[in-house]
Design a protein around this motif. Structure first.
Motif, PDB file in Angstrom:
ATOM      1  N   VAL A  16     -42.629   3.118   2.340  1.00 51.20           N
ATOM      2  CA  VAL A  16     -43.744   3.579   3.167  1.00 51.20           C
ATOM      3  C   VAL A  16     -44.193   2.469   4.109  1.00 51.20           C
ATOM      4  CG1 VAL A  16     -46.172   4.258   3.100  1.00 51.20           C
ATOM      5  CG2 VAL A  16     -44.553   5.300   1.522  1.00 51.20           C
ATOM      6  N   ALA A  17     -44.397   1.293   3.538  1.00 50.85           N
ATOM      7  CA  ALA A  17     -44.890   0.177   4.345  1.00 50.85           C
ATOM      8  C   ALA A  17     -43.897  -0.188   5.438  1.00 50.85           C
ATOM      9  CB  ALA A  17     -45.152  -1.033   3.453  1.00 50.85           C
ATOM     10  N   GLU A  18     -42.604  -0.022   5.139  1.00 49.62           N
ATOM     11  CA  GLU A  18     -41.606  -0.440   6.105  1.00 49.62           C
ATOM     12  C   GLU A  18     -41.450   0.519   7.275  1.00 49.62           C
ATOM     13  OE1 GLU A  18     -38.580  -2.737   5.698  1.00 49.62           O
ATOM     14  OE2 GLU A  18     -39.645  -3.949   4.235  1.00 49.62           O
ATOM     15  N   ILE A  19     -41.493   1.828   7.014  1.00 43.81           N
ATOM     16  CA  ILE A  19     -41.115   2.718   8.112  1.00 43.81           C
ATOM     17  C   ILE A  19     -42.189   3.698   8.585  1.00 43.81           C
ATOM     18  CG2 ILE A  19     -38.640   2.624   7.557  1.00 43.81           C
ATOM     19  CD1 ILE A  19     -38.978   5.469   6.457  1.00 43.81           C
ATOM     20  N   CYS A  20     -43.197   3.992   7.764  1.00 45.79           N
ATOM     21  CA  CYS A  20     -44.093   5.082   8.145  1.00 45.79           C
ATOM     22  C   CYS A  20     -45.143   4.655   9.172  1.00 45.79           C
ATOM     23  CB  CYS A  20     -44.796   5.636   6.917  1.00 45.79           C
ATOM     24  SG  CYS A  20     -43.683   6.519   5.830  1.00 45.79           S
ATOM     25  N   ASP A  21     -45.542   5.635  10.004  1.00 46.75           N
ATOM     26  CA  ASP A  21     -46.655   5.410  10.913  1.00 46.75           C
ATOM     27  C   ASP A  21     -47.961   5.836  10.236  1.00 46.75           C
ATOM     28  OD1 ASP A  21     -44.943   4.630  13.024  1.00 46.75           O
ATOM     29  OD2 ASP A  21     -44.493   6.735  13.394  1.00 46.75           O
ATOM     30  N   ARG A  22     -47.925   7.039   9.694  1.00 49.76           N
ATOM     31  CA  ARG A  22     -49.090   7.518   8.951  1.00 49.76           C
ATOM     32  C   ARG A  22     -48.648   8.007   7.582  1.00 49.76           C
ATOM     33  NH1 ARG A  22     -52.252  11.674  10.561  1.00 49.76           N
ATOM     34  NH2 ARG A  22     -50.450  12.601  11.576  1.00 49.76           N
TER      35      ARG A  22
END
Lengths: 457, 383
Positions: B241-247
């Protein structure tokens, strides 16, 4: 909790090869050359574990980490003699258990227990948890019926379960609770050493934390020694005192936890650490640092097994290449070998890979390869480049094994990488011993002191 | 900056009617996905994240039924229900709205073409008895009205695009000849083949080794930039999540309990569950001391706790949490309203001022988190 210096378990040159020679058609292959019958018998050896040596000290947790298929579980089963190793010795409390068999080994098993990954399939669904926990005690003739029941209930409480659940079946428990039952069962015979094979991989993160905490508490209370196998580097960092990294059947690095994570010395360890997604959006991630796939353990690369993917493959001494030239040549060789380029136009390739094609002998090789490519002879080009550059590197010719001076802590730092051939102490790759016969994996402070002394001469 | 969302999910409810009772797997969730955005759907197993993702595609099989809610995508109604005014005295019934797409329309217009899906296990998504190429070609032929040879060329091109070496040779090979990472690349190629505007990825990297996972995440980010595809990324891994997500939408027991951009979610966490989840994770980048696990186990969705569903395990729980069921509300952030796109931080926790239900005066609650550690049995066990 970092344990004493006395090794509880010593593994020396452990090797396990599996053959596909078993079964009705085992080892038979189709022969393409129109022979009658069109098959040949060529059994292949899967070199699952090769020359692994290390010690585990009493009271410590040794983390063993590696990607799937690297041989971690095979190694664990070999240590416990659940499968007989092809070669090598395992000493438990100073006794060679590889030479043991039958009843003496069975008795020894009481002191070594194993916990599996899948808490579902490692518990018999038709047995109550009470029986499950009592079974090992019964097998080893511990206590009487009543005594076993009392102990089982005590143990259930110890691992964080309600002793009232003694009469329940495994299906009534959640995954985390089942893993606690597994812990209770392993503890029932009062072992000194527990091999935990991915014990928390199947659990959700919140449950995983509960089980990890319980395991740590139990270790302190019962003075347990763990070999903790996992593929999750975060879990390994949390639970271990020292960490060993495995790649394709071999140990590539072994050091104190802090040292391994903060000062990794093997390119594979570095790649592995760089690829973990960090739960922090502000950390700058370097990802996908490793290219290519893990080679087959049937025919592993010579020398260092990681060399075919290593971003720091050493230049062959024959060629006088500058660092940039070698980097470009290496990238070119890999691209051709893996066919990650589409074009075979020499001009285009020169432009894409080289600032300046190296001069001298290396340049001749590159040019010959480009000629091959122009004639669409991809295989010839790839074979030539690999034979001339990769195979001539020290990485392909010698099996690396070095002891280097650690930056953190006083434990010895083992790294199987030729990048350390200048400052490190060369070890025997088979036994992990120095030339003078001193074993380094357990000699603690003395070793690192004498390490600097030896490397001076 | 309030452009229309690409995908809008409102009050979506999916239930499974089982012998043991009704499992409210997804219980009234709402979220939006804007164009070109990577939205995370994160939670532990049993949180309902996969069911939510499948519900958007209307891929729920019996005994599961989408019972209520609205899903709109590019102005089309994928899911829509309205209440009928039934006979007097009878309770009103929910019926499908007229503009809701038929199954046929879903298949020919939406699935694969506009919204593609990537599953966790690439081996199960590929047919082992056909070559990888023929499966990819068939998909392209069916969805893009190309001739066989054109589709073949396109398929080879797609394989090349997702970084498969020697695509012509690989085209002729069977799935078992591909490694796990390569298979996942094939599925990504298939998902991208019709240039959909949205890809739903259901734990696509969970089964992969960490170095391969890194390669796939890199590939996804690269392709996302190139095609400007929006993603719904279902995962349990906060690292991913921390690496790729925007929201990110954090789910707990069938509900979205926090919705924020990734930066705020990690650095200005508003829901105690998200906080607890982050605290329970060992870190790869530093040595952690004692972990703070979330006490107890996730309750079953058949019989969720009253009030806030997390109250039984929440360290901040008070008496009011047992009574009041919090909805997802915008939480004021003091210094700013929402992020640069005007998207606000929402959380479903009554301890925030946005909920004026008397949390500060309420008595602290004795539960698994605040009281001693008692390991409760799961639902089946206590029966």
């Amino acid at each position: 909790m970092s344990g004493t210096d006395e090794p509880l378990l010593r593994v020396e040159g452990l090797t396990k090869h599996f053959s596909n020679d078993e079964g009705l058609f085992g080892g038979f292959k189709r022969n393409p050359d129109g022979m009658v019958p069109p098959v040949v018998h060529e059994p292949e050896l899967v070199r699952a574990v090769e020359d692994v040596s290390f010690d585990i000290r009493k009271g410590e947790t040794l983390g063993l980490v590696g990607e799937s298929g690297c041989g971690k579980s095979t190694l664990a089963r070999n240590i416990l003699q659940l499968i007989k190793p092809t070669d090598g010795t395992v000493y438990f409390k100073g006794e060679d258990i590889t030479a043991m068999g039958g009843e003496s080994l069975r008795k020894k098993r009481r002191e070594m227990q194993l916990i599996f990954q899948d808490p579902q399939s490692s518990l018999d669904p038709r047995m109550k948890v009470g029986q499950i926990v009592e079974e090992p005690m019964e097998a080893h003739g511990m206590l009487d019926d009543e005594g076993r029941e009392v102990r089982a209930k005590e143990l259930l409480a110890k691992v964080g379960l309600d002793p009232q659940h003694y009469n329940r079946y495994p299906h009534a428990f959640s995954g985390g609770q089942r893993q606690r039952v597994n812990l209770a069962r392993a503890l029932s015979v009062n072992p000194d050493f527990i091999v935990c094979d991915e014990p928390v991989s199947a659990l959700d993160v919140s449950i995983q934390a509960q089980v990890l905490n319980t395991m740590k508490e139990l270790q302190e209370e019962f003075d347990l020694t763990y070999l903790f196998i996992a593929h999750d580097l975060s879990v390994i960092r949390h639970i271990s005192d020292r960490v060993a990294v495995m790649y394709l059947g071999q140990l590539v690095e072994l050091a104190d936890k802090e040292e391994l994570y903060e000062n990794p010395q093997h390119p594979y360890t570095r790649a592995l650490l760089d690829s973990i997604p960090v739960p922090d959006p502000r950390s700058s991630g370097v990802r996908g640092v490793l290219e290519g796939d893990v080679p087959s353990p049937i025919d592993p690369p010579s020398g260092c097994r990681f060399r075919t993917r290593c971003p720091e493959l050493i230049a062959p001494e024959e060629y006088d290449l500058s660092a940039t030239e070698w980097e470009e040549t290496r990238a070119f060789m890999r691209a051709i070998d893996r066919r990650t380029v589409e074009t075979n136009d020499p001009e285009e390739l020169r432009r894409r890979f080289f600032g300046q094609v190296p001069s001298g002998e290396a340049g001749t090789v590159v040019e010959t390869a480009l000629d091959h490519l122009e004639r669409e002879e991809w295989e010839e080009a790839a074979d030539l480049l690999v034979a001339e550059f990769a195979e001539k590197s020290i990485c392909a010719r010698e099996v690396p094994a070095y002891e280097i001076t650690p930056e953190y802590g006083s434990d010895t730092h083992y790294a199987a990488c030729h990048l350390h051939r200048d400052e490190g102490i060369r070890l025997d790759p088979k036994t992990g011993e120095r030339a003078d016969g001193v074993r380094t994996a357990d000699s603690g402070t003395e070793a690192s002191e004498s390490a600097s002394a030896v490397s001076d001469d | 900056m309030s452009e229309e969302p690409l995908l809008k999910v409102e009050n979506l409810k999916t239930q499974f009617f089982t012998e043991d009772g009704t499992v409210r797997a997804v219980d009234g969730i709402s979220f939006e996905v804007y164009e070109g955005e990577l939205v995370g759907l994160v939670g532990e197993s049993g949180a309902g994240k996969s069911v939510a993702a499948l519900s958007v595609m209307r891929l729920i099989d019996s005994p599961g039924v989408i019972v209520d809610g609205e899903v709109t995508f590019k102005g089309k109604t994928l899911v829509g229900y309205e209440e009928t005014t039934g006979e007097p005295g009878e309770p009103p019934e929910l019926v499908e709205r007229e503009e809701m797409l038929t199954e046929e329309e879903m298949r020919t217009q939406i699935r694969g073409r506009e919204i593609a899906i990537i599953f966790q296990d690439p081996m199960e998504s590929l047919n082992p008895v056909f070559t990888v190429g023929s499966q990819l070609r068939e998909f392209i032929e069916l969805n893009r009205d190309l001739s066989g040879t054109e589709a073949r060329a396109e398929a080879v091109q797609m394989l090349r695009e997702v970084g498969i070496p020697e695509p012509e040779k690989r085209y002729e090979q069977y799935p078992h000849q591909f490694s796990g990472g390569m298979r996942q690349r094939v599925l990504i190629a298939m998902a991208l083949a019709c240039e959909p505007s949205l890809i739903i990825a259901d734990e696509p990297t969970t089964a992969l080794d960490v170095t391969v996972e890194g390669q796939i995440l890199d590939l996804v980010e690269e392709l996302q930039r190139k095609y400007d595809t929006a993603f719904v990324w279902v995962t349990h891994d906060m690292g991913v999540v921390a690496e790729i997500c925007d929201r990110v939408n954090v789910m707990y027991l069938g509900e979205v309990i926090e919705q924020a951009n990734v930066e705020e979610l990690f650095y200005d966490t508003k829901h105690p569950y998200t906080e607890a989840l982050l605290a329970s994770m060992p870190r790869p980048d530093r040595t952690t001391g004692e972990l703070n696990p979330i006490r107890g186990v996730m309750p079953e969705a058949i019989n969720p706790p009253s009030g806030c569903r997390f109250h039984s395990r929440c360290p901040d729980a008070r008496e009011v949490c047992r009574r009041v069921h919090p909805d997802l509300r915008a939480i004021e952030n003091g210094d700013h309203d929402g992020d640069e796109n005007g998207r606000v931080h929402r959380a479903a926790c009554v301890k925030h001022d946005a909920f004026d239900v008397g949390y500060p005066e309420s008595e602290p609650l004795e539960n698994e988190a605040t009281g001693g550690f008692e390991v409760g049995l799961t639902q089946e066990g206590s029966r």
